[in-house]
Enzyme design. Structure first.
Site, PDB file in Angstrom:
ATOM      1  N   CYS A 153       0.397  -1.220  -0.080  1.00  0.00           N
ATOM      2  CA  CYS A 153       0.182  -0.330  -0.514  1.00  0.00           C
ATOM      3  C   CYS A 153       1.340   1.091   0.234  1.00  0.00           C
ATOM      4  CB  CYS A 153      -1.012  -0.238   1.156  1.00  0.00           C
ATOM      5  SG  CYS A 153      -1.594  -1.201   1.257  1.00  0.00           S
ATOM      6  N   CYS A 163     -13.292   0.459   8.024  1.00  0.00           N
ATOM      7  CA  CYS A 163     -12.086  -0.950   6.612  1.00  0.00           C
ATOM      8  C   CYS A 163     -12.247  -0.061   5.984  1.00  0.00           C
ATOM      9  CB  CYS A 163     -12.303  -1.912   6.598  1.00  0.00           C
ATOM     10  SG  CYS A 163     -12.910  -3.456   8.104  1.00  0.00           S
ATOM     11  N   ILE A 182     -11.878  -1.076  -1.211  1.00  0.00           N
ATOM     12  CA  ILE A 182     -12.017  -1.784  -2.786  1.00  0.00           C
ATOM     13  C   ILE A 182     -12.174  -1.092  -2.945  1.00  0.00           C
ATOM     14  CG2 ILE A 182     -11.677  -3.409  -4.287  1.00  0.00           C
ATOM     15  CD1 ILE A 182     -11.973  -5.223  -1.389  1.00  0.00           C
ATOM     16  N   HIS A 228      -9.312   3.382  -1.258  1.00  0.00           N
ATOM     17  CA  HIS A 228      -7.521   3.033  -0.870  1.00  0.00           C
ATOM     18  C   HIS A 228      -7.497   2.236  -2.309  1.00  0.00           C
ATOM     19  CE1 HIS A 228      -4.078   1.966   0.884  1.00  0.00           C
ATOM     20  NE2 HIS A 228      -4.346   1.247   1.484  1.00  0.00           N
TER      21      HIS A 228
END
Lengths: 134, 396
Positions: free
Chosen positions: B94, B217, B220, B343
């Site tokens: 990442c 979280c 995606i 992200h």
């Protein structure tokens, strides 16, 4: 993940089937898995191979409810970092324990268990898990 | 620990162009189209043609696993009209994007190149969520973590449980982080999520990996971002408001989380931050705002402590204080962060710098931080084996 050829698993059998780690002769620290160089001392000395007792306690944990490929049938399952009595830490599942019962500090011991199978006719992977110690 | 204050790059580096796609689920756009869109926007912003670019550095975590495309550097260089100039791909999970920025920075700072394009891109929604989880798990120790069914939410859940155990951090404090980031994301036109959420929403969302829930979280996402760098002394030739890279810093730690010195700290963040502060001559108190790596809510709280914005164990108090809100003492993740902005892993590090530049130019609209002078970006690879910290300023 791709489906790997047999040697990918075969060469790891010894490490997966027993708790082999390292001890640094300079600082005396233990590590899992084996290493060639002590990450603390960073000296060029011969690292010793050690066999851990498998006894330890839960250092931290989680209950995996959204699993990766290959683990669907096991969810929810507990994965924890175990602090072994020698001082090294290791990551593994905690079994024979209700997800509501797991706690930091809980004494555990290593057991040999199936981890998963690749698919119906694929390789069955075994390794170390932990269970609450009596 | 070495002293970085005496290590001076051969020359200062400025950012003179930025570009980004909207982040989200781009079912109609491929990896190359995303990278092409972000790259073109950065070139337009810098008002330069592709033929002026002398080097392309692109961050991409796993084109091979997400869309079957390796050798992204070759693809992007061709698609952006960079050929026959050299191109390379950087990979640090990442943090792939920030490492690309750092390589670009070193290329310009050293005098090797004058005009460098850096970027980051990831196309993650062409595979199922289960497959994406497995691909991302490739950034952890395969044999000693992923083998046992550990996932990335699981790794950060390890950190959360231990932080709560050692410091009394509460689940409610952790939940306040995605709430703030969604509020900021609602003001960002390129954010993946623009909806506001409440602490009750976070605590009522599905458990993913105890104690972390779905709204802890980051999503995606698909997306790409790009920036153009030149030597500071030539910056005014390209831009009326160049932004200067005051520090580029990076550190490494064990890939395996159980080997960390202290699991409630990302030592690589502490080291990279220390390097960045030494190189820039600044302290945490000088920083006006920051983009930090909130891949999971707990990681932003830990970053407050590791970057020096809060004392160890007091990250929970900082989020409660309101100081990290837009308008507060040190606004964090004005873009919406990884949680709300999105992200796309390889793009994230560049996207953080994009937000810093918008803020420092005074172009952040409703998210604008008053008197923004120094901005910090903190990008984590995987569970913290790689951490990159950049400090940017509108003053050279």
């Amino acid at each position: 993940m791709p489906e790997f050829a047999v040697p990918f698993h075969w060469r790891n059998f010894r490490k997966r089937y027993s708790l082999i780690g390292s001890r640094c002769p300079v600082c005396g620290r233990y590590f899992y898995p084996e290493r060639h160089i002590c990450p603390v001392c960073k000296r060029t000395v011969k690292i010793e191979e050690v066999m851990f007792s498998g006894k330890g306690k839960v250092f931290t944990y989680t209950v995996v409810r959204v699993p990766p490929e290959g683990f669907k049938i096991y969810a929810p399952y507990i994965v924890a970092i175990i602090e072994l009595e020698e001082g090294a830490k290791i990551t593994g599942q905690v079994v024979d324990c209700d997800p509501g019962e797991i706690k930091i500090g809980m004494p555990v011991e290593a057991v040999f268990r199936k981890i998963r199978s690749e698919h119906e006719s694929g390789i069955v992977l075994y390794g170390t898990k932990f269970k609450p110690a009596k | 620990m070495m002293d970085f204050s005496k290590l001076k790059p051969a020359r200062d580096v400025a950012i003179v162009g930025i570009g980004s796609t909207e982040f989200g689920e781009h079912w109609n756009k491929s990896l190359r189209e995303l990278a092409g869109e972000a790259g073109s926007k950065a070139l337009h912003d810098a008002k330069i043609d592709p033929e002026e670019i002398q080097l392309l550095v692109g961050g991409n975590m796993s084109g091979g696993m997400f869309v079957g495309q390796e050798h992204g550097a070759g693809l992007f260089a061709d698609y952006l009209g960079i050929n026959p100039k050299p191109s390379m791909r950087t990979e640090a999970a990442c943090a792939s994007g920030s490492v690309a920025a750092r390589v670009g920075f070193m290329a310009v700072a050293s005098g090797m190149y004058d005009v460098v394009a850096v970027g980051g891109a990831e196309k993650m929604t062409d595979v199922s969520g289960e497959t994406a989880t497995s691909v991302l798990a490739g950034a952890m120790d395969q044999e000693n973590e992923a083998f046992h069914g550990l996932t990335f939410p699981g790794v950060y859940a390890f950190l959360a449980n231990r932080h709560m155990h050692e410091y009394g951090t509460t689940r409610e404090q952790i939940a306040m982080i995605p709430v703030k980031n969604h509020k900021n994301g609602s003001l960002n036109p390129i954010a993946h999520f623009k909806n506001k959420i409440t602490v009750a929403d976070v605590l009522g969302s599905a458990l993913v990996s105890d104690p972390l829930r779905l709204l802890d979280c980051s999503p995606i996402s698909d997306g790409a971002a790009s920036i153009i760098m030149v030597p500071a002394e030539k910056a005014k030739d390209y831009s009326d408001n160049p932004i200067y890279i005051r520090a580029s810093a990076q550190a490494s730690d064990s890939l395996t989380v159980h080997d960390r010195r202290d699991i409630t700290t990302l030592d690589a963040t502490v080291w990279a931050a220390k390097e960045a502060y030494q190189r820039s001559g600044l302290t945490p108190k000088d920083i006006n705002f920051a983009e930090v790596h909130d891949c999971f809510s707990i990681n932003e709280l830990i970053a407050y402590e590791d970057l020096g914005f809060a004392k160890k164990g007091e990250g929970g108090k900082l989020i409660e204080s309101g100081d990290v809100e837009i308008g507060g003492r040190i606004p964090i993740n004005t873009s919406g962060g990884l949680k709300a902005k999105g992200h796309p892993v390889g793009a994230t590090g560049i996207a953080q710098l994009y937000e810093l530049v918008e803020q420092l130019r005074g172009e952040a609209g409703k998210r604008q931080v008053d008197n923004a002078r120094y901005g910090l970006a903190h990008n984590v690879g995987g569970s913290g084996a790689t951490v990159v910290v950049h400090i940017l300023s509108n003053e050279r």
